[in-house]
Motif scaffolding. Structure first.
Motif, PDB file in Angstrom:
ATOM      1  N   HIS A  70       0.831  -1.205   0.000  1.00  0.00           N
ATOM      2  CA  HIS A  70       0.000   0.000   0.000  1.00  0.00           C
ATOM      3  C   HIS A  70       0.867   1.256   0.000  1.00  0.00           C
ATOM      4  O   HIS A  70       0.608   2.207  -0.754  1.00  0.00           O
ATOM      5  N   ALA A  71       1.902   1.266   0.840  1.00  0.00           N
ATOM      6  CA  ALA A  71       2.790   2.429   0.925  1.00  0.00           C
ATOM      7  C   ALA A  71       3.510   2.656  -0.397  1.00  0.00           C
ATOM      8  O   ALA A  71       3.657   3.802  -0.856  1.00  0.00           O
ATOM      9  N   THR A  72       3.965   1.584  -1.033  1.00  0.00           N
ATOM     10  CA  THR A  72       4.664   1.699  -2.315  1.00  0.00           C
ATOM     11  C   THR A  72       3.728   2.204  -3.406  1.00  0.00           C
ATOM     12  O   THR A  72       4.078   3.091  -4.190  1.00  0.00           O
ATOM     13  N   THR A  73       2.523   1.634  -3.454  1.00  0.00           N
ATOM     14  CA  THR A  73       1.545   2.050  -4.455  1.00  0.00           C
ATOM     15  C   THR A  73       1.183   3.523  -4.292  1.00  0.00           C
ATOM     16  O   THR A  73       1.105   4.273  -5.270  1.00  0.00           O
ATOM     17  N   LYS A  74       0.964   3.946  -3.043  1.00  0.00           N
ATOM     18  CA  LYS A  74       0.608   5.335  -2.764  1.00  0.00           C
ATOM     19  C   LYS A  74       1.724   6.284  -3.201  1.00  0.00           C
ATOM     20  O   LYS A  74       1.459   7.343  -3.782  1.00  0.00           O
ATOM     21  N   ALA A  75       2.975   5.897  -2.943  1.00  0.00           N
ATOM     22  CA  ALA A  75       4.106   6.734  -3.349  1.00  0.00           C
ATOM     23  C   ALA A  75       4.175   6.856  -4.863  1.00  0.00           C
ATOM     24  O   ALA A  75       4.359   7.952  -5.408  1.00  0.00           O
ATOM     25  N   LEU A  76       4.022   5.739  -5.563  1.00  0.00           N
ATOM     26  CA  LEU A  76       4.097   5.760  -7.019  1.00  0.00           C
ATOM     27  C   LEU A  76       2.943   6.548  -7.629  1.00  0.00           C
ATOM     28  O   LEU A  76       3.121   7.245  -8.639  1.00  0.00           O
ATOM     29  N   GLU A  77       1.764   6.444  -7.027  1.00  0.00           N
ATOM     30  CA  GLU A  77       0.619   7.230  -7.498  1.00  0.00           C
ATOM     31  C   GLU A  77       0.913   8.722  -7.431  1.00  0.00           C
ATOM     32  O   GLU A  77       0.469   9.500  -8.279  1.00  0.00           O
ATOM     33  N   ASN A  78       1.681   9.113  -6.427  1.00  0.00           N
ATOM     34  CA  ASN A  78       2.028  10.527  -6.237  1.00  0.00           C
ATOM     35  C   ASN A  78       3.233  10.952  -7.069  1.00  0.00           C
ATOM     36  O   ASN A  78       3.687  12.092  -6.985  1.00  0.00           O
ATOM     37  N   GLY A  79       3.763  10.019  -7.843  1.00  0.00           N
ATOM     38  CA  GLY A  79       4.923  10.332  -8.667  1.00  0.00           C
ATOM     39  C   GLY A  79       6.237  10.223  -7.930  1.00  0.00           C
ATOM     40  O   GLY A  79       7.282  10.634  -8.439  1.00  0.00           O
ATOM     41  N   ASP A  80       6.214   9.668  -6.705  1.00  0.00           N
ATOM     42  CA  ASP A  80       7.430   9.516  -5.905  1.00  0.00           C
ATOM     43  C   ASP A  80       8.032   8.120  -6.085  1.00  0.00           C
ATOM     44  O   ASP A  80       7.365   7.197  -6.565  1.00  0.00           O
ATOM     45  N   SER A  81       9.275   7.987  -5.688  1.00  0.00           N
ATOM     46  CA  SER A  81       9.920   6.680  -5.650  1.00  0.00           C
ATOM     47  C   SER A  81       9.828   6.136  -4.230  1.00  0.00           C
ATOM     48  O   SER A  81       9.668   6.899  -3.270  1.00  0.00           O
ATOM     49  N   ALA A  82       9.895   4.825  -4.092  1.00  0.00           N
ATOM     50  CA  ALA A  82       9.830   4.191  -2.774  1.00  0.00           C
ATOM     51  C   ALA A  82      10.872   3.095  -2.697  1.00  0.00           C
ATOM     52  O   ALA A  82      11.158   2.420  -3.695  1.00  0.00           O
ATOM     53  N   VAL A  83      11.448   2.910  -1.530  1.00  0.00           N
ATOM     54  CA  VAL A  83      12.441   1.858  -1.337  1.00  0.00           C
ATOM     55  C   VAL A  83      12.096   1.044  -0.109  1.00  0.00           C
ATOM     56  O   VAL A  83      11.718   1.587   0.928  1.00  0.00           O
ATOM     57  N   LEU A  84      12.165  -0.262  -0.242  1.00  0.00           N
ATOM     58  CA  LEU A  84      12.115  -1.151   0.909  1.00  0.00           C
ATOM     59  C   LEU A  84      13.561  -1.400   1.295  1.00  0.00           C
ATOM     60  O   LEU A  84      14.329  -1.997   0.530  1.00  0.00           O
ATOM     61  N   VAL A  85      13.944  -0.929   2.460  1.00  0.00           N
ATOM     62  CA  VAL A  85      15.346  -0.954   2.882  1.00  0.00           C
ATOM     63  C   VAL A  85      15.923  -2.365   2.810  1.00  0.00           C
ATOM     64  O   VAL A  85      15.331  -3.324   3.305  1.00  0.00           O
ATOM     65  N   GLY A  86      17.067  -2.487   2.136  1.00  0.00           N
ATOM     66  CA  GLY A  86      17.742  -3.775   2.018  1.00  0.00           C
ATOM     67  C   GLY A  86      17.203  -4.660   0.918  1.00  0.00           C
ATOM     68  O   GLY A  86      17.696  -5.770   0.700  1.00  0.00           O
ATOM     69  N   PHE A  87      16.180  -4.163   0.187  1.00  0.00           N
ATOM     70  CA  PHE A  87      15.540  -4.983  -0.848  1.00  0.00           C
ATOM     71  C   PHE A  87      15.661  -4.316  -2.218  1.00  0.00           C
ATOM     72  O   PHE A  87      16.409  -4.782  -3.076  1.00  0.00           O
ATOM     73  N   GLY A  88      14.915  -3.236  -2.423  1.00  0.00           N
ATOM     74  CA  GLY A  88      14.981  -2.568  -3.713  1.00  0.00           C
ATOM     75  C   GLY A  88      14.102  -1.341  -3.772  1.00  0.00           C
ATOM     76  O   GLY A  88      13.291  -1.093  -2.880  1.00  0.00           O
ATOM     77  N   SER A  89      14.279  -0.571  -4.834  1.00  0.00           N
ATOM     78  CA  SER A  89      13.522   0.668  -5.007  1.00  0.00           C
ATOM     79  C   SER A  89      12.558   0.550  -6.181  1.00  0.00           C
ATOM     80  O   SER A  89      12.817  -0.160  -7.161  1.00  0.00           O
ATOM     81  N   PHE A  90      11.441   1.265  -6.070  1.00  0.00           N
ATOM     82  CA  PHE A  90      10.403   1.281  -7.090  1.00  0.00           C
ATOM     83  C   PHE A  90      10.217   2.715  -7.582  1.00  0.00           C
ATOM     84  O   PHE A  90      10.156   3.644  -6.779  1.00  0.00           O
TER      85      PHE A  90
END
Length: 252
Positions: A70-90
């Motif tokens: 949900h947090a990743t989707t919300k960030a991308l909807e807003n045009g932002d990038s999101a990262v799960l620490v130690g995993f990867g960025s979207f």
């Protein structure tokens, strides 16, 4: 005598049927376990593996996983990038429409622009995840920058905060940490075996958030973007992320 003949025929018929059933079962199992065929782990299976890894209940794991997607989707909807620490960025893929070529025929498809597996979301592995998968991450500095400089940083503290006011109840920071570590560990093990991981929907891997898999890129000749000179790009394995239908709809 006729009874004997009938018995022999009936016996032969039963033998053929039994052998046919055994062969069908063997072939069916063989198709499921054929070497080189990638298996798919859906959300329900992912939650089960994560719960075992983290020592948490399935509802707690699902709660953490939903908070992450949900947090990743919300960030991308807003045009932002999101990262799960130690995993990867979207981040959002910004690819203009273009005409591609069929790799088999070399022809320009008239009713299709770009490759069929284009995803509206770009995924870049963090160095820790690339190392765990024994990948050659390519431009390591670029990957590190994406993981370090993302607009939204998702970690245990973030998940605990996101779930604090949820009707299902909040997760402690410690439980959130265990859940995220279990997600990364479970995904690492599956991808190293060549399996796919589906996140977001319990049954249909093409729906929901998206699917992770390992893709092999062949060695090829490229060009240095600064000098224009030809360079040889080595073959390597990369993590491929294909956005699910729900995520694609949200960001388009």
């Amino acid at each position: 005598m006729s009874k004997g003949i009938m018995s022999q025929k009936e016996l032969s018929r039963r033998t053929v049927l039994r052998r046919g059933a055994i062969l069908s079962t063997f072939l069916g199992l063989g198709a499921l376990t054929m070497p080189g065929q990638a298996a798919a782990m859906n959300k329900a299976e992912l939650i089960e593996q994560m719960a075992s890894e983290a020592g948490l209940s399935a509802p707690e794991i699902e709660h953490a996983l939903d908070a992450f997607t949900h947090a990743t989707t919300k960030a991308l909807e807003n045009g932002d990038s999101a990262v799960l620490v130690g995993f990867g960025s979207f981040s959002i893929s910004k690819r203009s429409a273009r005409t591609g070529r069929n790799p088999s025929t070399g022809r320009n498809p008239s009713a299709r622009n770009g490759p069929a597996d284009d995803s509206p979301v770009t995924f870049a592995v963090c160095p820790e995840f690339a190392a765990a998968l024994d990948l050659n991450p390519g431009k390591g500095d670029e990957a590190s920058a994406k993981c370090r400089d993302a607009d939204v940083v998702i970690d245990a503290e973030y998940i605990a905060s996101e779930t604090e006011h949820d009707p299902r109840g909040g997760l402690s920071e410690e439980d959130a940490k265990r859940a995220l570590e279990a997600f990364i560990n479970t995904t690492t093990k599956a991808l190293k075996k060549g399996d796919r991981i589906s996140v977001g929907v319990k049954k249909d891997e093409d729906e929901g958030f998206g699917t992770f898999s390992i893709s092999k890129r062949s060695a090829r000749t490229g060009r240095n973007p600064q000098t224009g000179k030809e360079i040889q790009i080595a073959a390597k394995k990369v993590v491929k992320f294909k956005a699910g239908a729900e995520l694609s709809k949200a960001v388009n």
